[in-house]
Design a protein around this motif. Structure first.
Motif, mmCIF file in Angstrom:
data_model
loop_
_atom_site.group_PDB
_atom_site.id
_atom_site.type_symbol
_atom_site.label_atom_id
_atom_site.label_comp_id
_atom_site.label_asym_id
_atom_site.label_seq_id
_atom_site.Cartn_x
_atom_site.Cartn_y
_atom_site.Cartn_z
ATOM 1 N N ALA A 190 1.021 -1.168 0.006
ATOM 2 C CA ALA A 190 0.064 -0.011 0.160
ATOM 3 C C ALA A 190 0.805 1.168 -0.173
ATOM 4 C CB ALA A 190 -1.130 -0.085 0.955
ATOM 5 N N THR A 191 1.833 1.377 0.749
ATOM 6 C CA THR A 191 2.842 2.419 0.544
ATOM 7 C C THR A 191 3.622 2.589 -0.572
ATOM 8 O OG1 THR A 191 3.380 1.963 3.002
ATOM 9 C CG2 THR A 191 4.942 3.379 1.833
ATOM 10 N N ASN A 192 3.630 1.582 -1.526
ATOM 11 C CA ASN A 192 4.596 1.607 -2.790
ATOM 12 C C ASN A 192 3.678 1.525 -3.845
ATOM 13 O OD1 ASN A 192 7.391 2.164 -1.735
ATOM 14 N ND2 ASN A 192 6.585 0.077 -0.407
ATOM 15 N N SER A 193 2.227 1.538 -3.665
ATOM 16 C CA SER A 193 1.432 1.360 -4.912
ATOM 17 C C SER A 193 -0.091 1.719 -4.851
ATOM 18 C CB SER A 193 1.514 -0.147 -5.575
ATOM 19 O OG SER A 193 0.843 -0.750 -4.813
ATOM 20 N N ASP A 194 -0.845 1.571 -5.629
ATOM 21 C CA ASP A 194 -2.130 1.737 -5.342
ATOM 22 C C ASP A 194 -2.829 0.265 -5.982
ATOM 23 O OD1 ASP A 194 -2.293 4.447 -4.597
ATOM 24 O OD2 ASP A 194 -2.423 5.029 -6.793
ATOM 25 N N ALA A 195 -2.157 -0.795 -5.429
ATOM 26 C CA ALA A 195 -2.720 -1.975 -6.059
ATOM 27 C C ALA A 195 -3.644 -2.910 -5.243
ATOM 28 C CB ALA A 195 -1.251 -3.045 -5.823
ATOM 29 N N LEU A 196 -4.221 -2.215 -4.135
ATOM 30 C CA LEU A 196 -5.043 -2.733 -3.427
ATOM 31 C C LEU A 196 -6.466 -2.249 -3.813
ATOM 32 C CD1 LEU A 196 -3.288 -2.956 0.310
ATOM 33 C CD2 LEU A 196 -3.359 -4.595 -1.457
ATOM 34 N N VAL A 197 -7.539 -3.487 -3.873
ATOM 35 C CA VAL A 197 -8.905 -3.056 -4.112
ATOM 36 C C VAL A 197 -9.691 -3.790 -3.013
ATOM 37 C CG1 VAL A 197 -8.589 -2.462 -6.553
ATOM 38 C CG2 VAL A 197 -8.986 -4.875 -5.818
ATOM 39 N N PHE A 198 -10.788 -3.375 -2.686
ATOM 40 C CA PHE A 198 -11.552 -3.863 -1.474
ATOM 41 C C PHE A 198 -12.457 -5.047 -1.781
ATOM 42 C CE2 PHE A 198 -14.690 -3.923 1.622
ATOM 43 C CZ PHE A 198 -14.145 -3.745 2.875
ATOM 44 N N GLY A 199 -12.352 -6.070 -1.273
ATOM 45 C CA GLY A 199 -13.040 -7.295 -1.262
ATOM 46 C C GLY A 199 -13.040 -8.184 -0.093
ATOM 47 N N THR A 200 -13.863 -8.806 0.365
ATOM 48 C CA THR A 200 -14.132 -9.275 1.829
ATOM 49 C C THR A 200 -14.169 -10.852 1.742
ATOM 50 O OG1 THR A 200 -16.463 -9.226 1.966
ATOM 51 C CG2 THR A 200 -15.293 -7.393 2.939
ATOM 52 N N ASP A 201 -14.676 -11.489 0.590
ATOM 53 C CA ASP A 201 -15.010 -12.925 0.420
ATOM 54 C C ASP A 201 -16.058 -13.489 1.449
ATOM 55 O OD1 ASP A 201 -14.711 -15.458 -0.440
ATOM 56 O OD2 ASP A 201 -12.769 -15.976 0.802
ATOM 57 N N THR A 202 -17.018 -12.366 1.609
ATOM 58 C CA THR A 202 -18.188 -12.722 2.425
ATOM 59 C C THR A 202 -19.174 -13.564 1.926
ATOM 60 O OG1 THR A 202 -17.867 -10.766 3.734
ATOM 61 C CG2 THR A 202 -19.925 -11.549 4.018
ATOM 62 N N ALA A 203 -19.769 -14.653 2.163
ATOM 63 C CA ALA A 203 -19.324 -15.329 3.368
ATOM 64 C C ALA A 203 -18.474 -16.513 2.940
ATOM 65 C CB ALA A 203 -20.568 -15.923 4.333
ATOM 66 N N VAL A 204 -17.376 -16.798 3.789
ATOM 67 C CA VAL A 204 -16.615 -17.980 3.292
ATOM 68 C C VAL A 204 -17.301 -19.114 3.688
ATOM 69 C CG1 VAL A 204 -14.282 -19.017 3.568
ATOM 70 C CG2 VAL A 204 -14.626 -16.283 4.082
ATOM 71 N N GLY A 205 -17.186 -20.165 2.655
ATOM 72 C CA GLY A 205 -17.834 -21.400 3.162
ATOM 73 C C GLY A 205 -16.878 -22.348 4.045
ATOM 74 N N THR A 206 -15.932 -21.770 4.476
ATOM 75 C CA THR A 206 -15.033 -22.879 5.340
ATOM 76 C C THR A 206 -15.658 -22.827 6.877
ATOM 77 O OG1 THR A 206 -13.480 -20.997 5.730
ATOM 78 C CG2 THR A 206 -12.958 -22.510 4.071
ATOM 79 N N PHE A 207 -15.042 -23.551 8.003
ATOM 80 C CA PHE A 207 -15.373 -23.683 8.946
ATOM 81 C C PHE A 207 -15.233 -22.422 9.756
ATOM 82 C CE2 PHE A 207 -14.014 -28.104 8.399
ATOM 83 C CZ PHE A 207 -14.911 -28.664 8.894
ATOM 84 N N GLY A 208 -16.158 -21.983 10.601
ATOM 85 C CA GLY A 208 -16.156 -20.792 11.380
ATOM 86 C C GLY A 208 -17.364 -19.761 11.203
ATOM 87 N N TRP A 209 -17.296 -18.646 11.849
ATOM 88 C CA TRP A 209 -18.701 -18.016 11.796
ATOM 89 C C TRP A 209 -18.095 -16.313 11.828
ATOM 90 C CZ3 TRP A 209 -18.118 -22.142 15.529
ATOM 91 C CH2 TRP A 209 -17.307 -21.733 16.460
ATOM 92 N N GLY A 210 -17.131 -15.990 11.083
ATOM 93 C CA GLY A 210 -16.534 -14.748 11.376
ATOM 94 C C GLY A 210 -16.918 -13.799 10.122
ATOM 95 N N ASN A 211 -17.811 -14.154 9.306
ATOM 96 C CA ASN A 211 -18.207 -13.372 8.117
ATOM 97 C C ASN A 211 -19.675 -13.013 8.033
ATOM 98 O OD1 ASN A 211 -16.013 -15.416 5.929
ATOM 99 N ND2 ASN A 211 -15.621 -13.671 7.264
ATOM 100 N N PRO A 212 -20.138 -12.205 9.124
ATOM 101 C CA PRO A 212 -21.569 -11.589 8.866
ATOM 102 C C PRO A 212 -21.538 -10.644 7.795
ATOM 103 C CG PRO A 212 -20.208 -10.503 10.692
ATOM 104 C CD PRO A 212 -19.349 -11.746 10.183
ATOM 105 N N PRO A 213 -22.780 -10.539 7.106
ATOM 106 C CA PRO A 213 -22.775 -9.692 5.767
ATOM 107 C C PRO A 213 -22.760 -8.060 6.274
ATOM 108 C CG PRO A 213 -25.008 -10.618 6.593
ATOM 109 C CD PRO A 213 -24.028 -11.404 7.361
ATOM 110 N N GLY A 214 -22.191 -7.383 5.326
ATOM 111 C CA GLY A 214 -21.947 -5.938 5.646
ATOM 112 C C GLY A 214 -20.952 -5.922 6.821
ATOM 113 N N LEU A 215 -21.368 -6.151 7.997
ATOM 114 C CA LEU A 215 -20.297 -5.947 9.248
ATOM 115 C C LEU A 215 -18.855 -6.670 8.984
ATOM 116 C CD1 LEU A 215 -19.894 -5.474 12.218
ATOM 117 C CD2 LEU A 215 -20.784 -7.503 12.984
ATOM 118 N N ASN A 216 -18.728 -7.737 8.285
ATOM 119 C CA ASN A 216 -17.570 -8.131 7.729
ATOM 120 C C ASN A 216 -16.812 -7.170 7.179
ATOM 121 O OD1 ASN A 216 -15.860 -10.586 7.909
ATOM 122 N ND2 ASN A 216 -16.370 -10.806 5.864
#
Length: 497
Positions: free
Chosen positions: A382-408
């Motif tokens: 991020a310091t050396n480029s504008d390479a990053l774009v925003f995406g969350t992978d909501t909701a990941v289908g793997t084990f866990g419960w850490g991807n609430p819609p919007g809040l994630n």
């Protein structure tokens, strides 16, 4: 004076266009502007921005919102979602009838939850068309774009994991003739070339394509499927360029990112967090910063998707389900399910994925190692480029419960900020950069005349802290203003009582 008059003339809307809405006394914060601009009126008609003018100039709008110097930003874009997953609801956790009821309640609230946290546009990278149709039938929902069905190779990752033959599970599969000359019996090679598969994606309304390079560092002996060739990926990219489709590549290792660079894809759908180091090593190796330099030089875009790691980490964060923000994005009955019946996932994950090879007490430390190394890489990039774009992978289908819609999405912003990325960069990632990457910049991503009126009003300055998104008061979608509180799951539960 002449310069001032010419600037005003450029800002004032044409009186010939019908003005449905005026947002008065706003402070505009948008990536195309170097600094916030106070005291402006934004005029909206037929879902688009018709004009931007000083608040002192009269207008003819039928409806007026007095922003009272609140900050007006473009609506946010999450360019990596999976609408068909309900976070934490895995098969077999509860009996079928209850699972269907939980799923129905989750999906009914989901579109409003994205809007609640400011996401007015979503991009589904691996479309399930039945789910997409249900989402688009919701009376209140974000704008939705998609990449069609993910472009799976005939016997590679995803196809290998499917419980059905590839032609049934992924009818638009890609034939990598460079790796696997043979095709499933009865398949027509002409229907599974890069050109044919991309034509199918575009015909379905897709604006992008997702391909996969999963070299499975989480498997003890490496992947059990053949890895795709650079040649087939290069062919996909070439065909996509001709059709104006953005190419996303799934991959989480340096090798995957090297493949993306060699093939010339547009976006890496994850960052290279699976680094070749000891799992407890706190420092990212020099090769990762060399990779970041090459990504920046090539103009490759990268979605950090830190919350993909957060999905696994959630099982070892006892306080995550006590966060009151959950109750704004999923029904209270769903939160109760996550706190109770969903919990055995942790033991299953340790047994099935980790094979009981690790002491459970070590897992949070391993997660911290992943997080720390990855944050170093992201901060450098991020310091050396504008390479990053925003995406969350909501909701990941793997084990866990850490991807609430919007809040994630808010949690993703928080973790980007913790990595040292500025609030201004985070706003740019989630608006202008995403729009440009997806060839949508003529429609969304900034506050300019002619663009869609997808906007957010908030009380605090998003250039100072990502906590400003907690102060959203009004979400404007296609020119229609919505009170944020009315989008909350709490509101719907209260009105049902």
């Amino acid at each position: 004076m002449r310069l001032l008059m010419s600037v005003l003339a450029a800002l004032i809307t044409s009186p010939l266009l019908a003005q449905d809405l005026a947002i008065e006394n706003a402070t505009l914060v948008s990536p195309e502007r170097d600094t916030p601009v106070e005291g402006l009126t934004v005029l909206v008609g037929d879902g688009r921005i018709l004009g931007i003018q000083p608040a002192s100039i009269p207008h003819q709008a039928e409806r007026v919102i007095d922003a009272e110097r609140q900050y007006l930003t473009p609506g946010l874009i999450d360019s990596h979602v999976h609408l068909y997953h309900a976070t934490g609801l895995r098969p077999g956790l509860v009996e079928r009838e209850r699972a269907l009821a939980l799923q129905e309640a989750y999906f009914e609230q989901m579109p409003r939850s994205y809007l609640y946290w400011g996401f007015t546009t979503l991009v589904e990278l691996n479309a399930d068309f039945e789910t997409n149709r249900a989402f688009e039938a919701a009376p209140i929902r974000p704008r939705l774009f998609h990449c069609g069905e993910g472009l799976v190779t005939s016997n590679g990752f995803m196809a290998h994991q499917a419980h059905l033959p590839v032609e049934d599970a992924f009818p638009n599969f890609l034939h990598d003739r460079h790796v696997t000359p043979e095709l499933p019996e009865g398949s027509d090679p002409a229907e599974h070339t890069p050109a044919a598969t991309l034509e199918t994606i575009q015909a379905s309304g897709g604006i992008c394509v997702k391909i996969y390079f999963e070299d499975a560092p989480w498997m003890p002996n490496g992947p059990e499927w053949p890895l795709p060739s650079q040649a087939i990926f290069s062919e996909v990219v070439r065909e996509a360029r001709e059709r104006g489709l953005t190419v996303f590549l799934h991959g989480t290792t340096p090798a995957a990112h090297r493949m993306g660079l060699a093939a010339g894809v547009d976006v890496m759908a994850h960052g290279p967090w699976d680094m070749p180091v000891d799992l407890l090593e706190p420092i990212a190796p020099p090769m990762m910063f060399e990779l970041a330099d090459d990504i920046a030089e090539a103009g490759l875009q990268l979605q950090p998707t830190i919350r993909t790691l957060g999905q696994t980490r959630s099982m070892f964060e006892p306080d995550i389900l006590q966060d009151a923000d959950w109750l704004d994005v999923v029904p209270s009955s769903y939160v109760e399910f996550l706190r109770t019946d969903a919990q055995p996932q942790r033991d299953t994950f340790i047994e099935v994925i980790l094979g009981n090879r690790l002491d459970e007490a070590l897992i949070p430390h391993l997660m911290d190692g992943y997080q720390g190394r990855y944050q170093q890489f992201l901060r450098y990039l991020a310091t050396n480029s504008d390479a990053l774009v925003f995406g969350t992978d909501t909701a990941v289908g793997t084990f866990g419960w850490g991807n609430p819609p919007g809040l994630n999405g808010h949690w993703e912003m928080r973790e980007l900020a913790e990595a040292g990325i500025s609030p201004a960069d985070i706003l740019d990632m989630a608006t202008r950069r995403n729009a440009e990457t997806l060839n949508l910049a003529d429609e969304i991503g900034t506050i300019e005349v002619g663009k869609r009126a997808d906007l957010l009003l908030m009380q605090d300055n998003p250039l100072r802290s990502i906590d400003a998104y907690r102060s959203i008061t009004t979400v404007i979608l296609n020119g229609a203003p919505m009170d944020r509180a009315g989008l909350s799951a709490r509101h719907y539960e209260e009105t049902d009582q």
